[in-house]
Design an enzyme around this catalytic site. Structure first.
Site, PDB file in Angstrom:
ATOM      1  N   HIS A 199       0.811  -1.219   0.000  1.00 11.75           N
ATOM      2  CA  HIS A 199       0.000   0.000   0.000  1.00 11.75           C
ATOM      3  C   HIS A 199       0.845   1.270   0.000  1.00 11.75           C
ATOM      4  CE1 HIS A 199       0.946   0.872   4.220  1.00 11.75           C
ATOM      5  NE2 HIS A 199       0.857  -0.435   4.423  1.00 11.75           N
TER       6      HIS A 199
ATOM      7  N   THR B  58       1.530   6.025   4.720  1.00  7.18           N
ATOM      8  CA  THR B  58       0.605   6.758   5.588  1.00  7.18           C
ATOM      9  C   THR B  58       1.391   7.743   6.457  1.00  7.18           C
ATOM     10  OG1 THR B  58       0.751   5.261   7.490  1.00  7.18           O
ATOM     11  CG2 THR B  58      -0.810   4.657   5.734  1.00  7.18           C
TER      12      THR B  58
ATOM     13  N   GLU C 118      -1.806  -6.763   7.977  1.00  6.98           N
ATOM     14  CA  GLU C 118      -0.484  -6.787   8.607  1.00  6.98           C
ATOM     15  C   GLU C 118      -0.576  -7.499   9.958  1.00  6.98           C
ATOM     16  OE1 GLU C 118       2.644  -7.071   8.772  1.00  6.98           O
ATOM     17  OE2 GLU C 118       3.130  -5.175   7.773  1.00  6.98           O
TER      18      GLU C 118
END
Length: 213
Positions: free
Chosen positions: A14, A17, A82
């Protein structure tokens, strides 16, 4: 089914963040990708067309999937999450460094479990459970390429477990950057039989290029 019928599974991490940038543990913490970071990257046009797209159900993965393959149906699955860090979620190294339990875990993260968290063997079990279901999609001969959007832990585990002998590495030797992926390929027949090693002679990473590079 032809003998050289090659199928591929692409593992993609991904986007970054805010919590990643702050080096916080965010295993099951459901946060979005950092929109400011998107100004520094080019969202890639993936060369392959994917017949199936799977994603961890956490926002940072689903949002990445929407950016990578807009308009695609995204199949969300919590087994692609995760590792769950329990009481250490959202904490940093500096927050935890003086805790004896944390220092012990750093020395043996595959053997010890974080407080109220998940053991590494639990991550292995759920990811392999998902994988056994995943490969059945290749029973449809029109399915040649599948995309998985997930996290660093599951990707390291899958690469360690499935990569061919000539490119084997230990868990920490794999470089798994955000917005980065690896493609593994198999002979369809061997994959459906449960072949543990892909047929790729080399597992090559691809990633989003930063603006100006």
């Amino acid at each position: 089914m032809v003998m050289d019928d090659i199928v591929s599974i692409t593992l993609f991490r991904h986007g970054i963040t805010k919590e990643n940038l702050e080096k916080r543990y965010i295993g099951w913490t459901d946060v979005s990708i950092d929109m400011n970071s998107l100004n520094e990257v080019r969202i890639p046009t993936l060369e392959r067309s994917f017949q199936k797209v799977f994603s961890s159900d956490l926002k940072r993965c689903v949002e990445t999937a929407c950016l990578l393959v807009p308009g695609s149906t995204i199949i969300k699955d919590s087994r692609l999450r995760e590792l769950h860090f329990g009481e250490w979620e959202r904490k940093t190294y500096n927050d935890l460094k003086d805790q004896k339990e944390y220092q012990q875990w750093l020395r043996a993260p595959f053997l010890l479990t974080t407080p109220k968290g998940e053991a590494y063997t639990q991550l292995e079990t759920r990811v392999l459970e998902f994988w056994k279901e995943l490969i059945t999609v290749f029973e449809n001969e029109e399915t040649k390429n599948v995309l998985l959007i997930t996290h660093g832990g599951p990707i390291r585990f899958l690469l360690t477990y499935f990569s061919p002998k000539e490119s084997k590495k230990d868990w920490w030797e794999w470089s798994i950057e955000h917005f980065c992926g690896y493609t593994l390929s198999w002979n369809r027949k061997n994959l459906l039989k449960g072949g543990s090693s892909c047929t790729s002679s080399l597992v090559e990473p691809f990633m989003v290029k930063r603006t100006g590079l």
